[in-house]
Scaffold this active site. Sequence first.
Site, PDB file in Angstrom:
ATOM      1  N   GLU A  14     -59.311  78.164 -26.315  1.00 12.47           N
ATOM      2  CA  GLU A  14     -58.250  77.179 -27.081  1.00 12.47           C
ATOM      3  C   GLU A  14     -58.710  76.411 -27.722  1.00 12.47           C
ATOM      4  OE1 GLU A  14     -55.288  74.457 -24.512  1.00 12.47           O
ATOM      5  OE2 GLU A  14     -56.348  73.179 -26.220  1.00 12.47           O
ATOM      6  N   HIS A  74     -49.799  78.805 -29.318  1.00 12.41           N
ATOM      7  CA  HIS A  74     -48.386  77.274 -28.498  1.00 12.41           C
ATOM      8  C   HIS A  74     -47.071  76.809 -29.380  1.00 12.41           C
ATOM      9  CE1 HIS A  74     -52.364  75.690 -26.154  1.00 12.41           C
ATOM     10  NE2 HIS A  74     -52.217  77.193 -26.456  1.00 12.41           N
ATOM     11  N   ARG A 104     -43.038  72.698 -22.732  1.00 10.36           N
ATOM     12  CA  ARG A 104     -41.861  71.688 -23.073  1.00 10.36           C
ATOM     13  C   ARG A 104     -42.637  70.281 -24.345  1.00 10.36           C
ATOM     14  NH1 ARG A 104     -40.911  66.249 -20.119  1.00 10.36           N
ATOM     15  NH2 ARG A 104     -43.350  65.732 -20.952  1.00 10.36           N
ATOM     16  N   ALA A 124     -39.920  74.350 -20.059  1.00 11.29           N
ATOM     17  CA  ALA A 124     -40.207  75.245 -21.511  1.00 11.29           C
ATOM     18  C   ALA A 124     -39.700  76.749 -21.071  1.00 11.29           C
ATOM     19  CB  ALA A 124     -41.772  75.569 -20.738  1.00 11.29           C
ATOM     20  N   HIS A 172     -47.647  68.579 -11.606  1.00 12.27           N
ATOM     21  CA  HIS A 172     -47.016  68.452 -13.206  1.00 12.27           C
ATOM     22  C   HIS A 172     -46.794  66.354 -12.410  1.00 12.27           C
ATOM     23  CE1 HIS A 172     -44.996  67.371 -17.013  1.00 12.27           C
ATOM     24  NE2 HIS A 172     -45.673  67.690 -16.881  1.00 12.27           N
ATOM     25  N   GLN A 199     -53.592  73.541 -16.209  1.00 13.67           N
ATOM     26  CA  GLN A 199     -54.807  72.252 -16.503  1.00 13.67           C
ATOM     27  C   GLN A 199     -56.096  72.467 -16.644  1.00 13.67           C
ATOM     28  OE1 GLN A 199     -54.729  70.471 -18.400  1.00 13.67           O
ATOM     29  NE2 GLN A 199     -52.694  69.845 -18.541  1.00 13.67           N
TER      30      GLN A 199
HETATM   31  P1  FAD Z   1     -41.829  72.409 -18.342  1.00 13.39           P
HETATM   32  O1  FAD Z   1     -42.564  73.930 -17.586  1.00 13.39           O
HETATM   33  O2  FAD Z   1     -40.754  72.632 -18.765  1.00 13.39           O
HETATM   34  O3  FAD Z   1     -42.105  71.492 -16.705  1.00 13.39           O
HETATM   35  C1  FAD Z   1     -43.404  69.962 -16.241  1.00 13.39           C
HETATM   36  C2  FAD Z   1     -43.134  69.732 -15.197  1.00 13.39           C
HETATM   37  O4  FAD Z   1     -41.827  69.383 -15.333  1.00 13.39           O
HETATM   38  C3  FAD Z   1     -42.917  71.052 -14.101  1.00 13.39           C
HETATM   39  O5  FAD Z   1     -43.628  71.011 -12.898  1.00 13.39           O
HETATM   40  C4  FAD Z   1     -41.722  70.542 -12.876  1.00 13.39           C
HETATM   41  O6  FAD Z   1     -42.546  70.030 -11.678  1.00 13.39           O
HETATM   42  C5  FAD Z   1     -40.999  69.244 -14.061  1.00 13.39           C
HETATM   43  N1  FAD Z   1     -39.576  70.839 -13.699  1.00 13.39           N
HETATM   44  C6  FAD Z   1     -39.646  71.303 -15.165  1.00 13.39           C
HETATM   45  N2  FAD Z   1     -38.207  71.237 -15.038  1.00 13.39           N
HETATM   46  C7  FAD Z   1     -37.412  70.970 -14.249  1.00 13.39           C
HETATM   47  C8  FAD Z   1     -35.586  70.742 -13.595  1.00 13.39           C
HETATM   48  N3  FAD Z   1     -35.026  71.147 -14.510  1.00 13.39           N
HETATM   49  N4  FAD Z   1     -35.622  69.526 -12.816  1.00 13.39           N
HETATM   50  C9  FAD Z   1     -36.949  69.336 -12.437  1.00 13.39           C
HETATM   51  N5  FAD Z   1     -37.959  69.189 -13.491  1.00 13.39           N
HETATM   52  C10 FAD Z   1     -38.889  70.390 -13.877  1.00 13.39           C
HETATM   53  N6  FAD Z   1     -48.600  70.003 -24.878  1.00 13.39           N
HETATM   54  C11 FAD Z   1     -48.601  70.157 -26.497  1.00 13.39           C
HETATM   55  O7  FAD Z   1     -47.817  69.216 -27.576  1.00 13.39           O
HETATM   56  N7  FAD Z   1     -49.001  71.148 -27.451  1.00 13.39           N
HETATM   57  C12 FAD Z   1     -49.508  71.979 -26.807  1.00 13.39           C
HETATM   58  O8  FAD Z   1     -50.379  72.792 -27.383  1.00 13.39           O
HETATM   59  C13 FAD Z   1     -50.155  72.570 -25.278  1.00 13.39           C
HETATM   60  N8  FAD Z   1     -50.954  73.262 -24.828  1.00 13.39           N
HETATM   61  C14 FAD Z   1     -50.634  73.538 -23.226  1.00 13.39           C
HETATM   62  C15 FAD Z   1     -51.617  74.073 -22.846  1.00 13.39           C
HETATM   63  C16 FAD Z   1     -52.270  74.054 -21.036  1.00 13.39           C
HETATM   64  C17 FAD Z   1     -52.404  75.583 -20.804  1.00 13.39           C
HETATM   65  C18 FAD Z   1     -51.215  73.458 -20.271  1.00 13.39           C
HETATM   66  C19 FAD Z   1     -51.562  73.273 -19.313  1.00 13.39           C
HETATM   67  C20 FAD Z   1     -51.046  72.151 -21.012  1.00 13.39           C
HETATM   68  C21 FAD Z   1     -50.846  71.729 -22.408  1.00 13.39           C
HETATM   69  N9  FAD Z   1     -49.486  70.842 -23.429  1.00 13.39           N
HETATM   70  C22 FAD Z   1     -49.278  70.411 -24.979  1.00 13.39           C
HETATM   71  C23 FAD Z   1     -49.314  70.175 -22.543  1.00 13.39           C
HETATM   72  C24 FAD Z   1     -47.348  70.228 -22.293  1.00 13.39           C
HETATM   73  O9  FAD Z   1     -47.243  70.247 -22.274  1.00 13.39           O
HETATM   74  C25 FAD Z   1     -47.583  68.766 -20.772  1.00 13.39           C
HETATM   75  O10 FAD Z   1     -48.032  68.800 -20.177  1.00 13.39           O
HETATM   76  C26 FAD Z   1     -45.855  68.834 -20.410  1.00 13.39           C
HETATM   77  O11 FAD Z   1     -45.690  68.151 -19.995  1.00 13.39           O
HETATM   78  C27 FAD Z   1     -45.707  69.549 -19.735  1.00 13.39           C
HETATM   79  O12 FAD Z   1     -45.134  71.310 -20.217  1.00 13.39           O
HETATM   80  P2  FAD Z   1     -44.887  73.329 -19.337  1.00 13.39           P
HETATM   81  O13 FAD Z   1     -44.440  73.420 -20.490  1.00 13.39           O
HETATM   82  O14 FAD Z   1     -45.496  72.793 -18.453  1.00 13.39           O
HETATM   83  O15 FAD Z   1     -43.023  72.051 -19.290  1.00 13.39           O
END
Ligand code: FAD
Length: 316
Positions: A14, A74, A104, A124, A172, A199
Amino acid sequence: MSDESRARVPFSFELYPPRSASSEAALHETIARLAETGPDFLSVTYGAGGSTGGRSLEVLRRIRTTTDVEPLAHLTCIGNTYAGAAALIREFLDAGIESFLALRGDPPAGVPEEEVELGDLESAAQLVQLIDRVQAERAPYTESGIPGIPGAARVDRRPHVQIAVAAFPSGHPRSRHPREHIDALLAKQAAGATLAITQLFFHPDDYLGFVARARAAGVTIPILPGIMPITSPARLRRVLQLTGEELPSELAIALEVEPTADGQRAVGVAYAAELVRAVVDGGAPGIHLYAFNNHDTVLAVLRDAGILTPHKETAR
Ligand code: FAD
């Protein structure tokens, strides 16, 4: 596991968009050096609220035009409208980018989690569906004849883009229950995700236990462990602040007692290499390394773990 089988472990890195002209030149060198080792893909982060969007695309274009490694973009949904996110996906597809990590997104700097303005896409999983839909609009309709049945034809399957999603071995921070995060991962898989990247974590059992729980719940997509070499006490503090992970006391102490920067780097490399060996031995399908736009440290980790052999480093 023998060195022979380790040599076939897939790996990826990354990167993030550069913040200045001098760091841009250094990143170009890093891209070239990482590409030489034959990674499966190079991923490029995307700033919350679109703050680094244009620069992310520039880096992805650079990877696509100067190397033969797959660029993985991303993309985040925080603060974006539905139409805005669709336009962004089209822009990336137009640039020839066909692999995505749908997220997200982190809250913009200084905004607490509970005050985040999500925009039209709330998770997401919804972004995964949108990427799949936008790509489907563009895939040409084709059909092929059925041998032996004159005049009959079947619709060809359209090629799908690769859509990765995030997974959190320690849950998370937004999850209200440990199981909720696995449900969110299942929702992302159902929406069309083809790969999960985790993560960072500090102990092999964090990852291996999580994979076992996810598999028991029905997650079938590969779950790639995300590993970050921590090469200074300052970086460890920053990472714990950002991720909410628990302090890994043995690593923290080993870094604190080491007086020199070179010594601390060696501690971080050795710790990450040990983690790599343990998760690969536990069945991980590959290794994703957070490179911090520096090739030396992540390549040292892969060498130390026996994944990068001199043969593989000069293979391309
Ligand atoms: P989601 O999957 O949408 O949700 C996160 C959590 O929220 C879920 O695991 C669940 O516990 C809860 N949730 C989701 N939907 C619901 C629902 N409907 N009801 C209740 N709870 C719910 N961030 C950036 O800004 N830019 C980047 O480039 C970036 N790269 C990343 C790369 C990796 C490998 C990782 C692990 C993280 C990265 N992040 C990045 C951080 C990430 O965007 C944040 O951690 C964010 O808070 C969670 O993203 P997600 O896509 O898992 O979200």
